[in-house]
Write an enzyme that holds these catalytic residues in place. Structure first.
Site, PDB file in Angstrom:
ATOM      1  N   SER A   1      11.203  -2.437  20.986  1.00 30.54           N
ATOM      2  CA  SER A   1      10.438  -2.517  21.635  1.00 30.54           C
ATOM      3  C   SER A   1       9.461  -1.885  21.879  1.00 30.54           C
ATOM      4  CB  SER A   1      11.000  -2.531  23.317  1.00 30.54           C
ATOM      5  OG  SER A   1      12.154  -3.828  23.090  1.00 30.54           O
TER       6      SER A   1
ATOM      7  N   GLU B   1       7.952   3.671 -25.923  1.00 29.58           N
ATOM      8  CA  GLU B   1       7.087   4.312 -25.942  1.00 29.58           C
ATOM      9  C   GLU B   1       5.789   4.337 -26.819  1.00 29.58           C
ATOM     10  OE1 GLU B   1       5.557   6.451 -23.158  1.00 29.58           O
ATOM     11  OE2 GLU B   1       8.062   5.520 -21.883  1.00 29.58           O
TER      12      GLU B   1
END
Length: 804
Positions: free
Chosen positions: A446, A172
């Site tokens: 399908s 950070e």
């Protein structure tokens, strides 16, 4: 003339003249004041006078006028023009210096003496509010999401391990120990990143603490300036040890854990002082993406970044990095899942949606927000019951299930069942229904065929067009034969598209996509309907012909399929799928409200888009009775099943006709639902009796149960009549398909039958149509598609299954 007393008049010499009036004097050329600018050329004193500059350029008080009575522009020498330009530049520089240096400096000083730096205790007090989730009615509470109060510990500096602090520095703010609260290079880098669209900010640890403390994430210069001043003041007021302690006590790590003490318990079930380098790295890495802290892909990516940066900053050695292993996480975070809390999977989807709108989960906690979701309580209950009832007796642990239902008229998610557990991560470390991770998407089989048909209809082709529906078929340039799922999924060489959809004839749809629509049109139709693909989603639509049968690289999620079929149900209008209806703060003020008018999906013309959707519905309505399913009482419905075949592995015996994924997706005018029953990856799935699974085995009954439970007691509904596009199937005569055979018939379809004038194939109304008896599957030879050995949804390999 008498002079006033006390005033002495100057005595003029022989060469002196009386001073002229300020307003006017005569020019006699005896001094620079007497020179007319346009009298030139000039020499001597007169020329020197003209070089004095822009303010002393020797212009007459009464400028020369042109023939129209307008003032003539003065004629400047090059030297005069240069001086005038430099004067303008100097003034601009002075103004810029005042604007960008003096004013900010003065403002900085004023703000320094007026702003305050919140203490960790005061910050903690605002972070422990619950977020309340409501069902779509806005009054029924779904649950509360409460931060990890039981684990919240305000630690002292010496109670935090040094490796945790170093992990935070590395990920950070690498300059934390030397900067003054802000990093100029970081700010410039952030500005550059914003301008170029590159991810990454420039906030220091001090700035992040201030942002966390104030809960202000507005992207305004005022907010950023205040944050910088507060960060600077914090560094002048407190020691670095105090600042990092305050930061790690209040920063959000995800899963409701504020502060490193709570995070250690939540993620690892241990005291913070017991953290090793690998565990500290993961926590530090998650600071940037706490809202996705349960996502394994994000966890691994952030851990890798943190470990690499710790090596770069000499906090660990390369040898330690090479030998490090990803930390083991506890299965159930302590203190974050109570009886009154919201379903974790729904919470994740809500948080992801709000995060995209700029509302992070830590903001929601701090503000005590209220979320009105789109979830219908009756629909959610019906979904959970339908899955539970139909999955009873399934002993195969590889068989998983999910169900998503959406409102075709709004796109709102009505029901969301993402797995059998509320533990974050779900079964096998994932939730199964949505768009959060890549492995949530699976081959649709399908159930992809309605999008083939959509692309076909967009080209002006109709349900009455015919293709060769026999099996097997060999296509030029395709290595393997394409097969149907046995006799009940085959028809004649003159098979209408309508008949092919009802019986799920693979050879017809493969031919359609290969030779007519091409894969690109199918992919575009699915996207237009609402199938969300990368990079926004996890679904992918293959660019090869396997997309025709939902195999190969084509993968989707239940959420995608519910949304896509919902566009058919919604008259061709696509609405954005969403979970959040409205967000209000603790004062009941609206902070966000979803707005979407919908977009015609299949044509810019809403009427044509509706007509296309209506023709798809006409084709899908007969599929329901053919698949041995039924519509809810007094409700018309339409839908499609799908399967994906298991890819046989070396050493497998007797598994060539098993499936890995099964689907049932269908809709009424008021609800679209997708039920999925499948495996985590390529697994040969078994039913309750140990037989292969099909779309109609479990997924179909789950869908049918949900629709019946949810729509019981609601007004009757039917689909609007749609005018046929292209060739009308009612005007086409064909040879009867083999779907009229009895359950014991073993005759294969003829491949040389010519069209007959004695039978007409028409779509069957779902409320009156009868269906044939379904034969159970037997083994068949491999075809093409799926994961490399199927026929695109696997149905080509599963004979006698009308639900393929």
């Amino acid at each position: 003339m008498d002079q006033p007393t006390g005033i002495v008049q100057p005595v003029l010499g022989p060469t002196d003249r009386e001073p002229s009036l300020l307003t006017h004097h005569e020019h006699n050329g005896s001094s620079p004041d007497d020179f007319d600018y346009d009298d030139g050329p000039y020499t001597g004193d007169q020329a020197r006078f003209n070089d004095l500059g822009a303010d002393d350029d020797g212009f007459d008080d009464e400028p020369e006028l042109d023939e129209n009575g307008k003032k003539k522009k003065p004629v400047l020498t090059p030297k005069q023009r240069k001086k005038r330009r430099w004067k303008i530049i100097r003034r601009v520089l002075y103004a810029m210096f005042g604007l960008f240096v003096l004013v900010p400096a003065i403002g900085f000083v004023i703000m320094y003496f007026t702003v305050t730096v919140p203490s960790p205790d005061s910050v903690a007090a605002t972070q422990l509010q619950s977020v309340t989730y409501y069902y779509s009615d806005g009054t029924t509470v779904m649950g509360k999401d409460t931060p990890a109060k039981g684990n919240r510990i305000i630690l002292k500096y010496e109670q935090m391990p040094d490796i945790m602090r170093k992990a935070a520095y590395a990920t950070e703010d690498a300059t934390f120990e030397t900067n003054s609260g802000f990093d100029i290079t970081g700010i410039l880098r952030a500005v550059y990143n914003q301008a170029t669209g590159v991810a990454g900010g420039g906030s220091t640890i001090s700035q992040q603490y201030i942002k966390q403390a104030t809960g202000n994430n507005q992207t305004t210069l005022t907010r950023k300036a205040t944050e910088l001043v507060q960060s600077f003041k914090m560094n002048q007021t407190y020691s670095k040890n105090d600042i990092i302690t305050a930061y790690l006590n209040t920063i959000y790590f995800g899963q409701g854990a504020y502060g490193v003490g709570a995070a250690a318990q939540t993620f690892y079930g241990k005291d913070v002082m017991q953290l090793n380098a690998s565990e500290a790295a993961l926590l530090a890495g998650l600071i940037q993406q706490p809202g996705r802290a349960t996502n394994p892909d994000v966890q691994m990516e952030r851990w890798t970044v943190a470990m690499d940066r710790m090596v770069k900053n000499n906090f660990i050695t390369q040898a330690e990095r090479d030998s490090a292993k990803f930390p083991t996480l506890v299965e159930k975070p302590a203190g974050t899942q109570a009886a009154d809390q919201i379903n974790t999977f729904i919470k994740q989807r809500v948080q992801n949606e709000l995060d995209k709108q700029g509302f992070t989960d830590q903001q929601l906690y701090a503000g005590g927000y209220k979320v009105v979701t789109t979830i219908d309580p009756k629909a959610q209950t019906a979904a959970e019951k339908a899955v539970a009832d139909n999955m009873k007796g399934v002993t195969d642990p590889a068989v998983l299930s999910a169900l998503v239902a959406t409102d075709p008229k709004t796109g709102g998610v009505l029901a969301y069942y993402g797995g059998p557990t509320l533990v974050p991560g779900g079964a096998n470390g994932q939730q199964l229904a949505g768009r959060d991770r890549a492995n949530e998407a699976r081959n649709p089989g399908s159930s992809m065929k309605p999008f083939d048909l959509t692309a076909f209809l967009q080209m002006g082709k109709g349900l009455g067009e015919t293709f060769d529906g026999t099996s097997p078929r060999k296509f030029p340039g395709v290595a393997k034969e394409i097969k149907n799922a046995g006799p009940t999924s085959s028809c004649s060489k003159e098979c209408t598209v309508a008949e092919a959809m009802k019986i799920s004839a693979n050879t017809v749809f493969y031919d359609m996509v290969l030779n007519v629509t091409k894969p690109g049109r199918v992919a575009q139709a699915a996207k237009a309907a609402g199938v969300q693909v990368a990079p926004d989603g996890v679904s992918k639509l293959g660019e090869d012909n396997n997309i025709a049968l939902g195999g190969g690289s084509t993968v989707v999620t239940p959420e995608d399929m519910a949304a896509g079929f919902g566009t058919f149900a919604g008259d061709g209008i696509q609405h954005t799928t969403h979970f959040v209806k409205k967000l209000t703060n603790s004062s009941d003020e609206t902070a966000y409200e979803f707005q979407d008018q919908g977009t015609p999906a299949f044509s810019k013309d809403p009427a044509l888009s509706k007509q296309i959707a209506g023709n798809v519905t006409e084709a899908l309505a007969p599929v329901i009775p053919f698949s041995k399913l039924s519509c809810p009482a007094n409700h018309a419905c339409a839908g499609k099943t799908g399967t994906q075949q298991y890819e046989v592995q070396p050493g497998d015996v007797g598994l060539s006709n098993f499936n890995a994924q099964t689907w049932m997706v269908g809709y009424t005018p008021s609800v679209s639902a997708a039920a999925w029953v499948g495996g985590d990856g390529n697994k040969a799935l078994k039913s309750k009796t140990g037989q292969p699974l099909f779309g109609s085995t479990l997924a179909g009954p789950i869908w049918q149960s949900f629709m019946s439970l949810y729509l019981t007691g609601t007004p009757a509904e039917k689909f609007p009549t749609a005018q046929p596009i292209g060739k009308d199937v009612n005007a086409v005569t064909t040879t009867p398909s083999t779907t009229t055979q009895s359950a014991t018939t073993t005759t294969t379809p003829a491949t040389t039958t010519t069209p007959s004038t004695e039978s007409t194939t028409t779509p069957t109304d779902t409320s009156t149509s009868s269906s044939t008896t379904k034969s159970r599957p037997g083994p068949t030879a491999p075809g093409l598609g799926g994961n490399g050995n199927g026929s695109g949804g696997g149905s080509a390999l599963l004979p006698n299954d009308p639900a393929g």
